[in-house]
Enzyme design. Structure first.
Site, short mmCIF file in Angstrom:
data_model
loop_
_atom_site.label_atom_id
_atom_site.label_comp_id
_atom_site.label_asym_id
_atom_site.label_seq_id
_atom_site.Cartn_x
_atom_site.Cartn_y
_atom_site.Cartn_z
N SER A 62 1.96 -0.97 7.19
CA SER A 62 1.62 -0.16 6.02
C SER A 62 2.88 0.47 5.41
O SER A 62 3.79 -0.25 4.99
CB SER A 62 0.57 0.88 6.39
OG SER A 62 0.01 1.46 5.25
N HIS A 71 -7.57 -2.54 7.12
CA HIS A 71 -6.21 -2.00 7.11
C HIS A 71 -5.70 -1.71 8.51
O HIS A 71 -4.48 -1.76 8.75
CB HIS A 71 -6.16 -0.72 6.26
CG HIS A 71 -4.77 -0.24 5.97
ND1 HIS A 71 -3.87 -0.97 5.22
CD2 HIS A 71 -4.12 0.90 6.34
CE1 HIS A 71 -2.72 -0.31 5.13
NE2 HIS A 71 -2.85 0.83 5.81
N ASP A 115 -8.97 -5.17 3.49
CA ASP A 115 -8.15 -3.95 3.48
C ASP A 115 -8.43 -3.17 2.20
O ASP A 115 -8.22 -3.69 1.10
CB ASP A 115 -6.67 -4.35 3.55
CG ASP A 115 -5.74 -3.18 3.80
OD1 ASP A 115 -6.07 -2.06 3.40
OD2 ASP A 115 -4.66 -3.41 4.39
#
Length: 249
Positions: free
Chosen positions: A101, A227, A197
């Site tokens: 991320s 995610h 996600d």
């Protein structure tokens, strides 16, 4: 569980870390926004590396986990400084960087800052430039006014308490964008992305792939992965991606 070690950066921030000695390149895990080094992916990958005699480093940015400072006081540039400082202090030689991320953005910043040390790069739901393209681009006029008036806005999160996003984080993010200029990645690169996600879109992953310049850059889309990207199947895909880039160096 072993106790964390600590390192004081030149900027005066105390960074907590765990380092496993082993063969190189050293695998470095860069976590996400408000995540910490005790997350599933970081701990799993550490165990995987240890079983294979590979060097591994996981750490907390300032304002995260066991490191000093408050999250609200930090920004992309601070966390980039933290990452560079801990790498210089406790690693040497080639690196295989794994970024999740926001850590994907940090990994790309490392590729720009110390390209000669990086021998491979893996990202998981990478979120490059999210302060500008995600937050600022979607702020309402009221949120932008609040950012000016009080210096921050609170954004809901699917995973924890609301994020406090500061004016400093937005402005500093503009100094560290990686999708506006050339992004040279002259080493094996594997981008991993789930189609379910809700924090980082497939379109972002494709944009990153198309923007990257390098001889061996691949995007792996995983249908229905979210995610977190941390179920058994996804963890195996991360292992395989790391092994792949290491073998290709």
């Amino acid at each position: 569980m072993s106790q964390a070690h600590y390192f004081d950066t030149p900027q005066g921030r105390r960074i907590a870390y765990h380092k496993t000695e082993g063969q190189g390149p050293c695998i470095v895990f860069c976590g996400g926004l408000k995540s910490d080094m005790e997350g599933t992916k970081a701990v799993h990958l550490e165990a995987w590396a240890r079983d294979r005699g590979l060097a591994f480093l996981r750490f907390d940015y300032s304002g995260h986990g066991e490191s000093s400072g408050a999250f609200e006081d930090g920004c992309i540039g601070d966390w980039h400084e933290d990452t560079l400082a801990i790498l210089e202090a406790v690693t040497e030689g080639p690196l295989c960087v794994v970024g999740s991320s926001m850590g994907g953005w940090q990994a790309l910043l490392l590729a720009r800052a110390i390209p000669r040390r990086i021998k491979g790069l893996v990202t998981i739901a990478a979120a490059p430039d999210f302060t500008e393209d995600g937050y600022w681009a979607n702020f309402t006029d009221a949120q932008k006014a609040a950012l000016e008036a009080v210096g921050h806005v609170a954004l809901p999160s699917d995973y924890m308490e609301p994020y406090i996003i500061t004016k400093r984080m937005i402005e500093d993010g503009r100094n560290h964008l990686v999708l506006r200029d050339r992004l040279e990645l002259p080493f094996p690169v594997r981008f991993l992305q789930g189609t379910a996600d809700t924090a980082v879109s497939v379109a972002t992953a494709v944009r990153l792939l198309e923007h990257s310049e390098g001889p061996d850059v691949r995007l792996n889309l995983v249908k229905d992965a979210d995610h977190r990207f941390s179920d058994a199947v996804c963890l195996t895909l991360i292992e395989e991606a790391v092994a792949d880039v290491i073998a290709a160096t």
